[in-house]
Write an enzyme that holds these catalytic residues in place. Structure first.
Site, short mmCIF file in Angstrom:
data_model
loop_
_atom_site.label_atom_id
_atom_site.label_comp_id
_atom_site.label_asym_id
_atom_site.label_seq_id
_atom_site.Cartn_x
_atom_site.Cartn_y
_atom_site.Cartn_z
N SER A 272 -2.89 -7.83 2.93
CA SER A 272 -3.40 -7.69 4.29
C SER A 272 -3.74 -9.05 4.88
O SER A 272 -3.66 -9.25 6.10
CB SER A 272 -4.64 -6.79 4.30
OG SER A 272 -4.33 -5.53 3.76
N HIS B 75 0.84 -1.21 0.00
CA HIS B 75 0.00 0.00 0.00
C HIS B 75 0.87 1.25 0.00
O HIS B 75 0.58 2.23 -0.70
CB HIS B 75 -0.90 0.03 1.24
CG HIS B 75 -1.94 -1.04 1.28
ND1 HIS B 75 -1.91 -2.05 2.22
CD2 HIS B 75 -3.04 -1.26 0.52
CE1 HIS B 75 -2.95 -2.84 2.03
NE2 HIS B 75 -3.65 -2.39 1.01
#
Length: 282
Positions: A186, A35
């Site tokens: 994630s 990210h």
């Protein structure tokens, strides 16, 4: 760093700044270096970067997966601060984003939505299209940044922009990997140490497919990947597909005019891991 809980507050701030270039990185939180690579690129190319953190219920076809998805807003904010204090975080609740009714709209994304994830996760891309549309309307970016790990989703977003006539540049960014080759996700936080180590086999297998690409048929490569995971006790192959990169249509025979990409989904226990790798021309 300011965390905005409502789109009205965020829009008020952005309007006051009179910005001409707003970069946007939509996320579901549990941020990692993958990210951050998107955020850094957005900061480089724009006057400001907005990062949304919202676990979207309409793109999960598995209620248990939604329940277990990590939610770590404070940790996410702290991680973003290591990049810049000037990042704007939009962390709405479902009511602020969706209004009274949290449900998906239906989109005609065409054949690309019927392949791979579209076949295995019913309604998934309608959920993605809905939440990304709502986020685009809330943030009003000029450019939005997505990782190529979700390559099919990236193509869906490009189609969404075309359908909705959004004046937004969609930027695809390279996959960021762990030291063992596993694509950053994630979901990796849900892996135990043994699963994390074993999951290195996913990228290792993709690299072997790429090495064999010009000397093997697509059918031979499919059989090779299936045989690798059949021998493994703790990793379960959901699917492996070699597809035309432009259309995402599953390839049966190579064509020299097409560029191909290998796509794979593997379960490590209950954790679903996805990856892909460009193979080149047929």
């Amino acid at each position: 760093m300011k965390i905005y809980k409502t789109q009205s507050e965020l829009q008020k701030f952005l309007r006051a700044k009179e910005l001409s270039r707003v970069g946007f990185v939509p996320t579901m939180g549990a941020l990692h270096n993958g990210h951050l690579s998107l955020v850094k690129k957005a900061l480089e190319e724009n006057e400001v970067c907005v990062v949304s953190i919202f676990v979207n219920p309409t793109q999960f076809d598995n209620a248990d997966d939604l329940e277990k998805y990590p939610r770590t807003l404070q940790n996410d904010a702290d991680l973003l601060k290591t990049v810049s204090d000037e990042i704007l975080v939009y962390a709405p609740n479902a009511a602020d984003l969706y209004g009274k009714e949290v449900k998906s709209a239906h989109f005609n994304f065409g054949p690309i939505a019927k392949e791979m994830e579209g076949a295995f996760r019913h309604g998934h891309f309608d959920g993605v299209g809905t939440v990304v549309s709502l986020l685009f309307e809330a943030v009003k970016p000029t450019a939005a940044y997505f990782g190529e790990k979700d390559f099919q989703q990236l193509q869906i977003i490009k189609k969404l922009v075309e359908i909705k006539k959004f004046k937004i540049k969609i930027v695809g960014c390279e996959i960021i990997r762990e030291k063992n080759g596993l694509a950053r996700s994630s979901r990796n936080t849900r892996l135990n140490a043994a699963q994390f180590d074993q999951a290195a086999l996913i990228y290792k297998t993709l690299k072997e497919v790429k090495m064999r690409w010009h000397s093997s048929s697509i059918n031979d490569l499919n059989e090779y990947v299936e045989s690798v995971f059949k021998k493994h006790d703790f990793l379960n192959l959901e699917y492996f597909v070699i597809a035309n990169e432009a259309t995402l249509k599953t390839g049966k025979r190579k064509r020299i005019t097409n560029t191909y990409r290998a796509f794979i989904v593997v379960f490590a226990g209950e954790v679903r891991l996805i990856d892909n790798l460009e193979l080149g021309k047929g």
